[in-house]
Design a protein around this motif. Structure first.
Motif, mmCIF file in Angstrom:
data_model
loop_
_atom_site.group_PDB
_atom_site.id
_atom_site.type_symbol
_atom_site.label_atom_id
_atom_site.label_comp_id
_atom_site.label_asym_id
_atom_site.label_seq_id
_atom_site.Cartn_x
_atom_site.Cartn_y
_atom_site.Cartn_z
ATOM 1 N N ALA A 129 123.136 10.468 36.823
ATOM 2 C CA ALA A 129 123.866 11.708 36.559
ATOM 3 C C ALA A 129 125.034 11.769 37.531
ATOM 4 O O ALA A 129 124.859 11.578 38.732
ATOM 5 C CB ALA A 129 122.965 12.920 36.753
ATOM 6 N N LYS A 130 126.226 12.018 37.007
ATOM 7 C CA LYS A 130 127.431 12.077 37.840
ATOM 8 C C LYS A 130 128.190 13.365 37.552
ATOM 9 O O LYS A 130 128.373 13.742 36.397
ATOM 10 C CB LYS A 130 128.333 10.878 37.557
ATOM 11 N N ASN A 131 128.654 14.013 38.613
ATOM 12 C CA ASN A 131 129.512 15.183 38.469
ATOM 13 C C ASN A 131 130.933 14.667 38.232
ATOM 14 O O ASN A 131 131.558 14.120 39.133
ATOM 15 C CB ASN A 131 129.457 16.053 39.728
ATOM 16 N N VAL A 132 131.430 14.838 37.014
ATOM 17 C CA VAL A 132 132.776 14.358 36.677
ATOM 18 C C VAL A 132 133.791 15.488 36.666
ATOM 19 O O VAL A 132 134.950 15.277 36.297
ATOM 20 C CB VAL A 132 132.787 13.597 35.320
ATOM 21 N N GLY A 133 133.373 16.683 37.077
ATOM 22 C CA GLY A 133 134.292 17.817 37.137
ATOM 23 C C GLY A 133 134.967 17.922 38.490
ATOM 24 O O GLY A 133 134.800 17.071 39.367
ATOM 25 N N THR A 134 135.716 18.999 38.669
ATOM 26 C CA THR A 134 136.459 19.199 39.919
ATOM 27 C C THR A 134 135.744 20.131 40.888
ATOM 28 O O THR A 134 136.159 20.283 42.025
ATOM 29 C CB THR A 134 137.866 19.769 39.622
ATOM 30 N N GLY A 135 134.675 20.777 40.434
ATOM 31 C CA GLY A 135 133.892 21.664 41.294
ATOM 32 C C GLY A 135 132.429 21.271 41.271
ATOM 33 O O GLY A 135 132.048 20.283 40.643
ATOM 34 N N LYS A 136 131.600 22.052 41.940
ATOM 35 C CA LYS A 136 130.160 21.796 41.969
ATOM 36 C C LYS A 136 129.601 21.807 40.549
ATOM 37 O O LYS A 136 130.030 22.599 39.707
ATOM 38 C CB LYS A 136 129.468 22.869 42.811
ATOM 39 N N ALA A 137 128.644 20.927 40.291
ATOM 40 C CA ALA A 137 127.930 20.928 39.022
ATOM 41 C C ALA A 137 126.456 21.162 39.320
ATOM 42 O O ALA A 137 125.921 20.640 40.292
ATOM 43 C CB ALA A 137 128.129 19.606 38.287
ATOM 44 N N SER A 138 125.812 21.965 38.482
ATOM 45 C CA SER A 138 124.401 22.297 38.680
ATOM 46 C C SER A 138 123.634 22.083 37.389
ATOM 47 O O SER A 138 124.119 22.410 36.306
ATOM 48 C CB SER A 138 124.240 23.763 39.088
ATOM 49 N N GLU A 139 122.415 21.529 37.542
ATOM 50 C CA GLU A 139 121.546 21.389 36.385
ATOM 51 C C GLU A 139 120.163 21.902 36.732
ATOM 52 O O GLU A 139 119.741 21.873 37.892
ATOM 53 C CB GLU A 139 121.452 19.934 35.909
ATOM 54 N N LEU A 140 119.465 22.384 35.718
ATOM 55 C CA LEU A 140 118.072 22.731 35.829
ATOM 56 C C LEU A 140 117.314 21.576 35.191
ATOM 57 O O LEU A 140 117.439 21.331 33.984
ATOM 58 C CB LEU A 140 117.776 24.038 35.091
ATOM 59 N N ALA A 141 116.590 20.819 36.005
ATOM 60 C CA ALA A 141 115.844 19.657 35.520
ATOM 61 C C ALA A 141 114.376 20.027 35.399
ATOM 62 O O ALA A 141 113.769 20.501 36.364
ATOM 63 C CB ALA A 141 116.015 18.479 36.473
#
Length: 156
Positions: A129-141
């Motif tokens: 999993a990679k954050n490809v955005g410009t800010g923080k990315a969050s997921e509920l796993a």
């Protein structure tokens, strides 16, 4: 009236801390990825995953299916940071809460998801999993996994 059972609460906290430590312990060989370049700027190396991934264990409970448990984790990833390639001893359902993730599941083309989108990851499937955005990315796993087995197995 509700009372807190501190003995059980302490045990759950110890299990959660153990799970968080186990999830990414011993991975010093992970490579840094490149952060997406801003318009007119050169691409910069991303932060190491060890400092760019933040996990908060939310829930761990036995299921009424013998030998299985459900584990739920909030994962925050800094921009440009990738998880190490890994798999789980059960299924994972990833729900993006914020930002943009690129998921690379072994043997499949990359999938990009934004807030409000979900991904099913089959048991034992190696993925990143990679954050490809410009800010923080969050997921509920949410994991439905075998009990007594490490929650994460690192891939080569």
């Amino acid at each position: 009236m509700s009372r807190i059972n501190f003995r059980n609460t302490t045990g759950l906290l110890a299990i959660a801390a153990s799970l968080a430590f186990t999830a990414f312990a011993g991975v010093s060989q992970a490579q840094e990825s490149k952060a997406p370049a801003e318009a007119g700027q050169a691409s910069q190396p991303a932060k190491s995953w060890q400092t760019g991934i933040h996990r908060t264990d939310l829930l761990k409970r036995d299921l009424d299916v013998s030998g299985r448990e459900v584990v739920q984790v909030l994962v925050d990833i800094d921009p440009g940071v990738s998880s190490p390639k890994h798999s789980h001893p059960g299924v994972e359902v990833a729900y993006v809460l914020e930002g943009t993730f690129e998921y690379q599941l072994e043997g499949q083309p990359p999938v990009t998801l934004k807030a409000g989108e979900s991904l099913y990851i089959p048991a034992g499937t190696a993925h990143v999993a990679k954050n490809v955005g410009t800010g923080k990315a969050s997921e509920l796993a949410t994991y439905i996994v075998k009990k007594g087995v490490p929650a994460v197995e690192l891939s080569k």
